[in-house]
Design a protein around this motif. Structure first.
Motif, mmCIF file in Angstrom:
data_model
loop_
_atom_site.group_PDB
_atom_site.id
_atom_site.type_symbol
_atom_site.label_atom_id
_atom_site.label_comp_id
_atom_site.label_asym_id
_atom_site.label_seq_id
_atom_site.Cartn_x
_atom_site.Cartn_y
_atom_site.Cartn_z
ATOM 1 N N ARG A 161 0.846 -1.204 0.000
ATOM 2 C CA ARG A 161 0.000 0.000 0.000
ATOM 3 C C ARG A 161 0.879 1.251 0.000
ATOM 4 N NH1 ARG A 161 -5.357 0.885 3.349
ATOM 5 N NH2 ARG A 161 -5.104 2.894 4.351
ATOM 6 N N HIS B 8 -11.133 -0.380 -6.971
ATOM 7 C CA HIS B 8 -10.819 -0.808 -5.614
ATOM 8 C C HIS B 8 -11.716 -1.997 -5.361
ATOM 9 C CE1 HIS B 8 -8.594 0.471 -2.132
ATOM 10 N NE2 HIS B 8 -9.564 0.011 -1.369
ATOM 11 N N ASN C 178 -6.268 -7.068 3.203
ATOM 12 C CA ASN C 178 -6.162 -7.524 1.817
ATOM 13 C C ASN C 178 -5.005 -6.795 1.158
ATOM 14 O OD1 ASN C 178 -8.328 -5.300 2.237
ATOM 15 N ND2 ASN C 178 -7.501 -4.908 0.194
HETATM 16 MG MG MG Z 1 -9.104 -1.330 2.602
#
Ligand code: MG
Ligand code: TXA
Length: 313
Positions: free
Chosen positions: A48, A219, A135
């Motif tokens: 991320r 997303h 995730n």
């Molecule tokens: Mg999330």
């Protein structure tokens, strides 16, 4: 060792490791929010970008004051009405909160989750746990322990068991760091419910609002190409000659397609959405077609996630 050895989980957090934990919305990937190195492991594990802030989970409403330097009456009203529960409050951060957790911003996202395992973990740990959904970046959030293992097994020290998540989509995020509160991410707690508790209308989401990973156009996406289609388009034969999974609200016969019936109720739909997408994604379809959803406000969170999973009409 028992799956849910909370003492072991706390030990891992104390030495800077990662523990995935259940919440009522989705499973979170937890690290000690006060340990910058542990927090950095979250970004590595999820792949991320580091400017996407994390939510800090807390075990009581009083902890608001430990993590925020300015708790306005609005925040207290909302915490009183909805915590523990699927609502995240954005507030001015306290000075000790590292910029690593907040993605470089002077605000912090705080939430007290409503799940017995999460609450026990927070109580035993005695401090805040930074926890994004467990995730990989831009993938579907996990709503079961098995799904967490599928996503991130090698990157996590322990995955606590908490059954299937009861809400199934991520918390509503409301920014109360400015005079007029604004919803940054819709969730099962609706804008109307929040507005009613505050006794005031909410503001519009600013175009230059902080980086919110859930606001990316793509997303929560399955690997299979996903399209949102109205019933009329389906009836007019727009489902192409491909091997298709159809997620429908009521029965319809479409050639070449396997039908997956979804609940005709927003909360029940939210609960099974990610699990269904994850499941269908493994079945070798060439495309997933999701029937477009009702336009009323109770469906907003589900419409938002479905829209981001696919190419919306
Ligand atoms: Mg999330
Ligand atoms: O239901 C949930 O909220 C789950 C469970 C595990 O609690 N967590 C979750 O975390 O969805 P994550 O990281 O996947 O999404 C958190 C969202 C991100 O979009 C992030 O940008 C936003 O919260 N956020 C966190 N702190 C923020 C801040 N200071 N300002 C604006 N947005 C913030």
């Amino acid at each position: 060792m028992l799956k849910n050895d909370i003492h072991h989980a706390v030990e891992i957090l104390r030495r800077g490791g990662l523990v995935a934990f259940p919440t009522e919305t989705v499973y979170g990937l937890g690290a000690d929010a006060s340990n910058p190195e542990a927090v950095d492991k979250i970004f590595q594990a999820k792949n991320r970008p580091r400017n996407h802030p994390l939510i800090v989970h807390i075990g009581s409403r009083e902890d608001l004051f430990a993590w925020s330097s300015s708790v306005p009456p609005m925040a207290l009203l909302l915490a009183e009405a909805f915590w523990p529960g699927p609502l995240t409050l954005i507030l001015k951060k306290a000075p000790h909160v590292s910029l690593g957790v907040t993605g470089g911003q002077n605000t912090i996202g705080l939430r007290m989750p409503n799940h017995p395992v999460a609450l026990e973990l927070l109580r035993e740990f005695g401090s805040g746990i930074a926890g994004p959904s467990a995730n990989r970046f831009q993938r579907i959030s996990p709503t079961s322990r098995e799904a967490v293992i599928e996503e991130l097994e090698n990157a996590i020290d322990l995955v606590l068991e908490g059954g299937d998540c009861q809400v199934g989509v991520e918390s509503t995020i409301v920014d109360v760091s400015t005079k007029i509160p604004v919803i940054l991410r819709p969730g099962i707690i609706t804008a109307d419910e929040i507005s009613e508790v505050l006794g005031m209308p909410l503001g519009d989401k600013k175009i230059n609002s902080p980086k919110v990973s859930g606001s990316h156009r793509v997303h929560y996406a399955p690997k299979t190409k996903t399209i949102v289609m109205s019933r009329a388009e389906m009836e007019n034969g727009l489902v192409a000659e491909k091997k298709t999974a159809l997620l429908l609200l009521s029965a319809l016969n479409v050639e070449n397609a396997s039908v997956f019936m979804m609940p005709n109720n927003a909360k029940a739909y939210a609960k099974v959405l990610y699990h269904t997408l994850r499941d269908v994604d493994k079945k070798g379809f060439e495309q997933i077609v999701i029937e477009s959803l009702p336009l009323n406000s109770e469906w907003e969170a589900v419409r938002d996630r479905v829209g981001r999973a696919g190419v919306c009409c």
